[in-house]
Design an enzyme around this catalytic site. Sequence first.
Site, PDB file in Angstrom:
ATOM      1  N   HIS A  13      41.927   8.344  -8.629  1.00 35.14           N
ATOM      2  CA  HIS A  13      43.139   7.862  -7.961  1.00 35.14           C
ATOM      3  C   HIS A  13      43.839   6.770  -8.752  1.00 35.14           C
ATOM      4  O   HIS A  13      45.031   6.842  -9.003  1.00 35.14           O
ATOM      5  CB  HIS A  13      42.807   7.348  -6.551  1.00 35.14           C
ATOM      6  CG  HIS A  13      44.022   6.875  -5.814  1.00 35.14           C
ATOM      7  ND1 HIS A  13      44.547   5.609  -5.962  1.00 35.14           N
ATOM      8  CD2 HIS A  13      44.838   7.518  -4.963  1.00 35.14           C
ATOM      9  CE1 HIS A  13      45.620   5.500  -5.200  1.00 35.14           C
ATOM     10  NE2 HIS A  13      45.826   6.641  -4.582  1.00 35.14           N
ATOM     11  N   HIS A  77      40.742  17.084  -0.032  1.00 33.23           N
ATOM     12  CA  HIS A  77      42.170  17.274  -0.238  1.00 33.23           C
ATOM     13  C   HIS A  77      42.955  16.282   0.615  1.00 33.23           C
ATOM     14  O   HIS A  77      42.522  15.882   1.693  1.00 33.23           O
ATOM     15  CB  HIS A  77      42.583  18.701   0.176  1.00 33.23           C
ATOM     16  CG  HIS A  77      42.493  19.688  -0.935  1.00 33.23           C
ATOM     17  ND1 HIS A  77      43.227  19.552  -2.088  1.00 33.23           N
ATOM     18  CD2 HIS A  77      41.769  20.829  -1.063  1.00 33.23           C
ATOM     19  CE1 HIS A  77      42.957  20.584  -2.883  1.00 33.23           C
ATOM     20  NE2 HIS A  77      42.065  21.359  -2.295  1.00 33.23           N
TER      21      HIS A  77
HETATM   22 NI    NI Z   1      47.627   6.719  -3.461  1.00 29.75          NI
END
Ligand code: NI
Length: 144
Positions: A13, A77
């Site tokens: 991320h 997801h």
């Molecule tokens: Ni984000």
Amino acid sequence: MADEKTGILLLSHGSRLDDGEEVIKAYKEMYVEEFPDMPVEYGFMEIRKPGIPETIRKLTEENDLDRIIVVPVFVAHGLHTKRDIPGLLGIESDYEEDDHGHHHHHHDHDEEEVEFDGEIILTDPLGVDRRMFEIIKDRVSEHL
Ligand code: NI
């Protein structure tokens, strides 16, 4: 297929803290150790560098690749894997925007575009797996 040259992008991320990079970098190093001939990089979808286009540029500059397999190292997801990451990769997504006028909110508006003529495959995230469950149980038992 067999003589196609494949590169791998392990995608995290992205965070302002270093912990996430230490983890994804360690997985990259494990990959290189087990598959020394496989071009592998890690990168981040937002907040932290290297971002997606930069990482793909690095992979393709150093290797004549036919395709890149992108693994989102996410548990499940979500909008990032369904919408944002395909968008950043410039590939098709089966995510359909609802009609409430939600805007994409990428953090990196100044990000360069992905430039790659080959195939980009985005895999599923880690998901439900007994091997992950073993880790969850380990984390609990550390405190029992
Ligand atoms: Ni984000």
